[in-house]
Design an enzyme around this catalytic site. Structure first.
Site, short mmCIF file in Angstrom:
data_model
loop_
_atom_site.label_atom_id
_atom_site.label_comp_id
_atom_site.label_asym_id
_atom_site.label_seq_id
_atom_site.Cartn_x
_atom_site.Cartn_y
_atom_site.Cartn_z
N ASN A 141 0.84 -1.21 0.00
CA ASN A 141 0.00 0.00 0.00
C ASN A 141 0.86 1.25 0.00
OD1 ASN A 141 -2.13 -1.76 0.12
ND2 ASN A 141 -2.40 -1.55 2.35
N ASP A 147 -0.59 4.18 0.99
CA ASP A 147 -1.13 5.10 2.00
C ASP A 147 -0.27 4.99 3.27
OD1 ASP A 147 -3.47 2.51 2.30
OD2 ASP A 147 -2.17 3.07 3.96
N HIS A 161 6.05 -0.64 -2.59
CA HIS A 161 5.57 0.02 -3.81
C HIS A 161 5.66 1.53 -3.72
CE1 HIS A 161 2.89 -3.53 -5.36
NE2 HIS A 161 4.17 -3.76 -5.46
N CYS A 183 17.13 12.07 -11.86
CA CYS A 183 18.34 11.81 -11.03
C CYS A 183 18.08 10.88 -9.86
CB CYS A 183 18.90 13.15 -10.52
SG CYS A 183 17.94 13.89 -9.19
N GLY A 240 -4.99 -9.03 3.37
CA GLY A 240 -5.66 -8.10 2.45
C GLY A 240 -5.00 -7.92 1.11
N ASN A 300 -7.61 -12.82 5.01
CA ASN A 300 -8.12 -12.07 3.86
C ASN A 300 -9.64 -12.16 3.82
OD1 ASN A 300 -7.02 -10.58 1.52
ND2 ASN A 300 -8.23 -12.07 0.36
N LEU A 301 -10.27 -11.22 3.11
CA LEU A 301 -11.74 -11.25 3.06
C LEU A 301 -12.23 -12.56 2.47
CD1 LEU A 301 -14.30 -9.54 3.51
CD2 LEU A 301 -14.12 -8.79 1.14
N ALA A 305 -10.86 -7.62 7.57
CA ALA A 305 -9.60 -7.44 8.33
C ALA A 305 -9.87 -6.87 9.72
CB ALA A 305 -8.67 -6.51 7.55
P1 NAD Z 1 2.84 -8.35 -12.73
O1 NAD Z 1 3.12 -8.88 -14.10
O2 NAD Z 1 3.22 -9.17 -11.54
O3 NAD Z 1 1.34 -7.92 -12.63
C1 NAD Z 1 0.43 -8.93 -12.37
C2 NAD Z 1 -0.87 -8.28 -12.46
O4 NAD Z 1 -0.77 -6.88 -12.53
C3 NAD Z 1 -1.52 -8.72 -13.73
O5 NAD Z 1 -2.22 -9.94 -13.46
C4 NAD Z 1 -2.43 -7.56 -13.99
O6 NAD Z 1 -3.52 -7.65 -13.11
C5 NAD Z 1 -1.61 -6.40 -13.54
N1 NAD Z 1 -0.83 -5.81 -14.62
C6 NAD Z 1 0.51 -5.72 -14.72
N2 NAD Z 1 0.88 -5.01 -15.78
C7 NAD Z 1 -0.27 -4.66 -16.40
C8 NAD Z 1 -0.57 -3.94 -17.56
N3 NAD Z 1 0.39 -3.36 -18.29
N4 NAD Z 1 -1.87 -3.80 -17.92
C9 NAD Z 1 -2.82 -4.35 -17.16
N5 NAD Z 1 -2.62 -5.06 -16.06
C10 NAD Z 1 -1.35 -5.19 -15.68
O7 NAD Z 1 3.47 -6.93 -12.57
P2 NAD Z 1 4.79 -6.50 -13.29
O8 NAD Z 1 4.46 -5.76 -14.52
O9 NAD Z 1 5.74 -7.68 -13.37
O10 NAD Z 1 5.31 -5.48 -12.24
C11 NAD Z 1 5.62 -6.00 -11.02
C12 NAD Z 1 6.39 -4.89 -10.42
O11 NAD Z 1 5.57 -3.72 -10.38
C13 NAD Z 1 6.69 -5.22 -9.03
O12 NAD Z 1 7.85 -4.55 -8.74
C14 NAD Z 1 5.54 -4.61 -8.27
O13 NAD Z 1 5.95 -4.36 -6.96
C15 NAD Z 1 5.33 -3.35 -9.04
N6 NAD Z 1 3.96 -2.86 -8.96
C16 NAD Z 1 3.70 -1.66 -8.39
C17 NAD Z 1 2.41 -1.21 -8.40
C18 NAD Z 1 2.01 0.10 -7.79
O14 NAD Z 1 0.91 0.59 -8.09
N7 NAD Z 1 2.83 0.65 -6.94
C19 NAD Z 1 1.42 -1.93 -8.98
C20 NAD Z 1 1.74 -3.16 -9.49
C21 NAD Z 1 3.02 -3.62 -9.53
N1 APR Z 2 -10.65 -7.23 4.77
C1 APR Z 2 -9.71 -8.10 4.32
N2 APR Z 2 -9.42 -8.27 3.01
C2 APR Z 2 -10.09 -7.52 2.13
C3 APR Z 2 -11.08 -6.58 2.52
C4 APR Z 2 -11.34 -6.45 3.90
N3 APR Z 2 -12.27 -5.62 4.38
N4 APR Z 2 -11.59 -6.02 1.39
C5 APR Z 2 -10.93 -6.56 0.35
N5 APR Z 2 -10.05 -7.47 0.78
C6 APR Z 2 -9.14 -8.31 -0.01
C7 APR Z 2 -9.73 -8.78 -1.32
O1 APR Z 2 -10.39 -10.03 -1.11
C8 APR Z 2 -8.49 -8.94 -2.19
O2 APR Z 2 -7.97 -10.23 -2.04
O3 APR Z 2 -8.06 -7.51 -0.35
C9 APR Z 2 -7.51 -7.94 -1.59
C10 APR Z 2 -7.30 -6.71 -2.46
O4 APR Z 2 -6.69 -7.15 -3.65
P1 APR Z 2 -6.23 -6.08 -4.74
O5 APR Z 2 -7.33 -5.14 -4.98
O6 APR Z 2 -5.66 -6.87 -5.88
O7 APR Z 2 -5.07 -5.26 -4.02
P2 APR Z 2 -3.58 -5.74 -3.78
O8 APR Z 2 -3.53 -7.23 -3.61
O9 APR Z 2 -3.02 -4.89 -2.71
O10 APR Z 2 -2.86 -5.37 -5.17
C11 APR Z 2 -1.45 -5.63 -5.24
O11 APR Z 2 -1.38 -4.53 -7.35
O12 APR Z 2 -2.21 -2.97 -8.77
C12 APR Z 2 -1.27 -3.22 -7.83
O13 APR Z 2 -0.46 -1.28 -6.73
C13 APR Z 2 -1.38 -2.31 -6.66
O14 APR Z 2 0.10 -2.74 -4.82
C14 APR Z 2 -1.08 -3.19 -5.47
C15 APR Z 2 -0.83 -4.55 -6.06
#
Ligand code: NAD
Ligand code: APR
EC number: 2.3.1.286
Length: 229
Positions: free
Chosen positions: A89, A91, A106, A117, A172, A198-199, A216
């Protein structure tokens, strides 16, 4: 002292009113990942990306930590446990909920990064696209957020802590994005017990030794109360 590594995702902040990504009303229903969470999207339209993160920064500032954040801080304060929170997260609800030992793999909404830079500094509430970097003066300011395709922060530290833990807990997160989604396998290969709170079942639920499903704010405080006795 029991060493516990806790991975958190968007779900731990959901009950604080911050939207998750992959729920039916999630952020990725309204915004294309490639437009707002990739370096290519940033190069194409930095103003769109800034608007997306200014909106998320405002939502995070208006949110308050919930019982799950506070329970993790209570566990960290207990001298019998050494707790590291590794959060996906961006936040700051863990810190505002009292956690001290937090790694934002992240990045954070409260940070700015220079695309040219690499300089990092605290972000203003309303960041303007490509403000001049205070270190190199080039117009390359971006949010200090790790985007898809970029390497997360402090991975060596995280992997070392995972291998050395007495327990790995995932809270979560949907288990969709690597390398965070692979932490349960890393822990398992190191012989570390694993627990998912997790939910609902995540993509990796079957990998965990134990999984408890529910909001959570219910399952996390209940688990902490069990540990603290
Ligand atoms: P990934 O391939 O592991 O991504 C898996 C999921 O991310 C996919 O199933 C899809 O849901 C989504 N995703 C990834 N690229 C996408 C795209 N171009 N369009 C649509 N959906 C997409 O992720 P990655 O590309 O290998 O990147 C992983 C790296 O990015 C890691 O370092 C991760 O920590 C970072 N990351 C950061 C954030 C963020 O918002 N801070 C979000 C996701 C990943
Ligand atoms: N309590 C517990 N778990 C919850 C709740 C809750 N109230 N509400 C939702 N969830 C769970 C959902 O079931 C889901 O498994 O939280 C998870 C949220 O999943 P995502 O929306 O995919 O978020 P996250 O897993 O943090 O995504 C990973 O992907 O796109 C990027 O930057 C993004 O860092 C993030 C990464």
């Amino acid at each position: 002292m029991a060493k516990i590594v806790i991975l958190t995702g968007a779900g731990i902040s959901a009950e604080s009113g911050i939207r998750t990504f992959r729920a039916s009303d999630g952020l990725w229903e309204e915004h294309r990942i490639e437009d707002v969470a990739t370096p290519e999207g940033w190069m194409r339209d930095p103003a769109l990306v800034q608007r997306f993160y200014n909106m998320r920064r405002k939502a995070a500032a208006e949110a308050t930590p919930n019982a799950a954040h506070r329970a993790l801080a209570e566990l960290e304060a207990d001298r019998r446990h050494s707790v590291l929170v590794v959060t996906q997260n961006v936040d700051d609800l863990h810190e505002r909920g009292g956690s001290r030992n937090v790694i934002h793999m992240h990045g954070t909404l409260t940070g700015s990064l220079c695309h040219a830079c690499g300089h990092r500094w605290p972000a203003p509430p309303e960041m303007r696209p490509q403000d001049p970097c205070p270190a190199c003066s080039r117009p390359a300011t971006r949010p200090d957020i790790v985007w898809f395709g970029e390497m997360p922060y402090r991975m060596e530290e995280i992997w070392t802590a995972l291998r050395d833990a007495d327990l790995f807990v995932s809270i979560g997160t949907s288990g969709n994005v690597y390398p965070a989604a692979g932490f349960v396998a890393d822990a398992m290969h190191a012989g570390v017990p694993t627990l998912e709170l997790n939910l609902e079942p995540s993509a990796g639920t079957r990998m965990f030794d134990e999984a408890r499903h529910g909001p959570a704010t219910e399952v996390v405080p209940a688990w902490v109360r069990e540990l603290l006795g």
